[in-house]
Write a protein that holds these residues in place. Structure first.
Motif, PDB file in Angstrom:
ATOM      1  N   CYS A 126      -3.492   0.979   6.798  1.00  0.00           N
ATOM      2  CA  CYS A 126      -3.758   2.234   7.499  1.00  0.00           C
ATOM      3  C   CYS A 126      -4.785   2.066   8.611  1.00  0.00           C
ATOM      4  CB  CYS A 126      -4.216   3.293   6.505  1.00  0.00           C
ATOM      5  SG  CYS A 126      -2.915   3.788   5.350  1.00  0.00           S
ATOM      6  N   ALA A 134      -3.207   8.152  10.096  1.00  0.00           N
ATOM      7  CA  ALA A 134      -3.597   7.044   9.230  1.00  0.00           C
ATOM      8  C   ALA A 134      -4.354   7.547   8.006  1.00  0.00           C
ATOM      9  CB  ALA A 134      -4.443   6.041  10.013  1.00  0.00           C
ATOM     10  N   LEU A 138      -3.324   7.090   4.048  1.00  0.00           N
ATOM     11  CA  LEU A 138      -4.207   6.407   3.096  1.00  0.00           C
ATOM     12  C   LEU A 138      -4.498   7.307   1.898  1.00  0.00           C
ATOM     13  CD1 LEU A 138      -5.944   4.006   2.323  1.00  0.00           C
ATOM     14  CD2 LEU A 138      -7.789   4.981   3.703  1.00  0.00           C
TER      15      LEU A 138
END
Length: 230
Positions: A126, A134, A138
Motif C-alpha cells: 500500500c 492506499a 491497508l
C-alpha cells in the motif's frame, strides 16, 4: 513440504525425471523435485516502477497472497516467506508464492507469524499505491475483525477491483506499438474517399490471430542426504 497442496498461488510440482543413480559414500539418498519457476518476474520489479502501483494492482497481489495462505493453512502448512522478491508471476500474470522452502506445520504460533507477515507485506504494497486509496486498502486488508482469510479477501476486493500487474517493459512496448500504428496509418494507401485502403487478404498469414503460447519453466532441486551431515 508443499506436495499435495492444491492452489493456483503455490508453485506447481512435477514428478522427477528419470536420472541415473549415483551411489555416494555414506549417502542415504537423493531428494529430487521439479518446481515451477514463474516466468514473468517478481513483485520487486513492480515496486521498482517509477509511477508506483495502481490500487487495482495492489488488490490483485494482496488477494492472491491471502488465497495462497488460506490454501497452505488448509493443507496444514505455514511459514511461507512473504517478501516482494518471493512473489512471482506466471506468464499469464497470476501471482505465485515462491518462498516455500521452509514451510512448517500449522499451529497457533505459525498462524500468527503468517498473519503478521501478511500485515507487513500489505503495508509495503500500500505504500507504493499512488493516490488517496492506499490507506483505505491497508485498513481493509489488516482490520482486526477478520475471522478467516476469506474475510480478508472479501474486504480487499471491496476496496477496489483487481487489475493485472503491468510491467515496465509492457508500458514501453505499448508506447512503441502506438507509435508504429500511427506511422502505419499515415503511410497506408488511401481510397478516393480518404479512408485507408484494406490490404489484400490473399497473402494473409492464417496463424496471425492465434494467441501467444503460455511459457512455463521448471527448476530441478536436488538434496543429497548423508549420514555425516546433521
Amino acid at each position: 513440504a508443499f506436495v499435495g497442496i492444491r492452489s493456483e498461488h503455490v508453485p506447481r510440482t512435477l514428478p522427477p525425471p528419470e536420472l541415473r543413480v549415483v551411489r555416494a559414500a555414506r549417502a542415504r539418498g537423493l531428494v529430487i523435485r521439479l518446481v515451477e519457476h514463474p516466468m514473468r518476474g517478481t513483485f520487486d520489479d513492480a515496486l521498482a516502477r517509477a509511477d508506483g502501483l495502481a490500487v487495482g494492482e495492489a488488490v490483485t497481489v494482496l488477494a492472491a497472497v491471502a488465497r495462497g495462505l488460506a490454501d497452505l493453512h488448509e493443507g496444514g502448512r505455514a511459514g511461507v516467506l512473504l517478501a516482494a522478491r518471493c512473489i512471482g508471476f506466471r506468464d499469464d500474470g497470476c501471482p505465485v508464492l515462491t518462498g516455500i522452502d521452509r514451510l512448517r506445520p500449522l499451529d497457533r504460533g505459525t498462524a500468527r507469524e503468517d498473519l503478521g507477515a501478511f500485515a507487513e507485506l500489505a503495508a509495503t504494497v500500500c505504500s507504493a499505491v499512488r493516490g488517496a486509496r492506499a490507506a483505505e486498502l491497508l485498513a481493509a486488508s489488516t482490520a482486526g475483525g477478520h475471522r478467516s482469510w476469506d474475510d480478508v479477501i472479501a474486504a480487499v476486493l471491496r476496496a477496489a477491483d483487481p487489475i493485472g500487474i503491468a510491467r515496465p517493459s509492457e508500458a514501453i512496448a505499448d508506447s512503441a506499438a502506438l507509435g508504429r500504428a500511427s506511422r502505419d496509418a499515415r503511410a497506408a494507401p488511401m481510397n478516393a474517399d480518404g479512408k485507408p485502403r484494406e490490404a489484400a487478404r490473399g497473402g494473409a498469414d492464417p496463424n496471425a490471430n492465434e494467441p501467444a503460447p503460455v511459457v512455463s519453466s521448471w527448476d530441478l532441486e536436488a538434496t543429497v542426504l548423508r549420514d555425516d551431515v546433521r
